[in-house]
Design a protein around this motif. Structure first.
Motif, PDB file in Angstrom:
ATOM      1  N   LYS A 162       0.855  -1.192   0.000  1.00  0.00           N
ATOM      2  CA  LYS A 162       0.000   0.000   0.000  1.00  0.00           C
ATOM      3  C   LYS A 162       0.888   1.239   0.000  1.00  0.00           C
ATOM      4  CE  LYS A 162      -3.433  -2.476   2.636  1.00  0.00           C
ATOM      5  NZ  LYS A 162      -3.965  -2.736   3.954  1.00  0.00           N
ATOM      6  N   GLU A 163       0.700   2.068  -1.005  1.00  0.00           N
ATOM      7  CA  GLU A 163       1.413   3.333  -1.069  1.00  0.00           C
ATOM      8  C   GLU A 163       0.401   4.448  -0.883  1.00  0.00           C
ATOM      9  OE1 GLU A 163       4.167   3.849  -4.318  1.00  0.00           O
ATOM     10  OE2 GLU A 163       4.372   1.672  -4.508  1.00  0.00           O
ATOM     11  N   LYS A 164       0.805   5.472  -0.178  1.00  0.00           N
ATOM     12  CA  LYS A 164      -0.089   6.580   0.127  1.00  0.00           C
ATOM     13  C   LYS A 164      -0.648   7.196  -1.160  1.00  0.00           C
ATOM     14  CE  LYS A 164      -0.311  10.285   3.457  1.00  0.00           C
ATOM     15  NZ  LYS A 164       0.416  11.017   4.467  1.00  0.00           N
ATOM     16  N   GLY A 165      -1.955   7.312  -1.225  1.00  0.00           N
ATOM     17  CA  GLY A 165      -2.599   7.934  -2.359  1.00  0.00           C
ATOM     18  C   GLY A 165      -2.739   7.039  -3.581  1.00  0.00           C
TER      19      GLY A 165
END
Length: 154
Positions: free
Chosen positions: A126-129
């Protein structure tokens, strides 16, 4: 021959006719505690632990292998115990793991495969945004310091 090696021989002798069972660990602790951990492809019954305990205890006493008083504990590894053998990894394929590496990083994912060289896990990154992506990560055993099965209550 040291105590642990003799116990390994005795356990393997006892489970020789039970290909579903396997030895995970033997440790002689200070204070006279001797622990034997066994596992099975389909779990371990209390009767298996009792039979192994009686076999090992009988022979250790007959041979006077341990001179001081000791306590012998035979059990299966608990859910909180790290995986130690390839067979344990293979038994837990399709379960979620938490893997700690030598470099201090941690990986969490579903175990897809395990062989002599290492494991393959499926991780959700999961990467931010951004939308989460799924990757397959191959991790050599030489890089792993500890692996535990994650318990799911779904």
């Amino acid at each position: 021959m040291n105590v642990e090696n003799r116990v390994i021989e005795l356990v393997e002798e006892k489970i020789a006719e039970r290909p579903d069972l396997f030895l995970v660990d033997v440790q002689m602790h200070g204070g006279g505690l001797l622990t034997v951990l066994i596992d099975g492809d389909n779990g371990v019954a209390i009767t298996d632990c009792v039979a192994i305990s009686r076999h090992v205890g009988f022979h250790l006493e007959e041979e006077n292998t341990i001179e001081q008083a000791y306590n012998l504990e035979v059990s299966s590894p608990g859910l909180d115990m790290p995986l130690k053998s390839l067979r344990q990894y293979q038994k837990n394929i399709s379960r979620s793991l938490n893997v700690k590496l030598i470099d201090g990083s941690k990986h969490e994912g579903k175990l897809l495969a395990a062989d002599d060289s290492g494991i393959t896990i499926e991780e959700n990154i999961k990467e931010k945004g951004k939308k989460a992506s799924v990757i397959q990560n191959v991790i050599p055993f030489a890089d792993i310091t500890e692996t535990k099965v994650l318990v799911s209550f779904k």
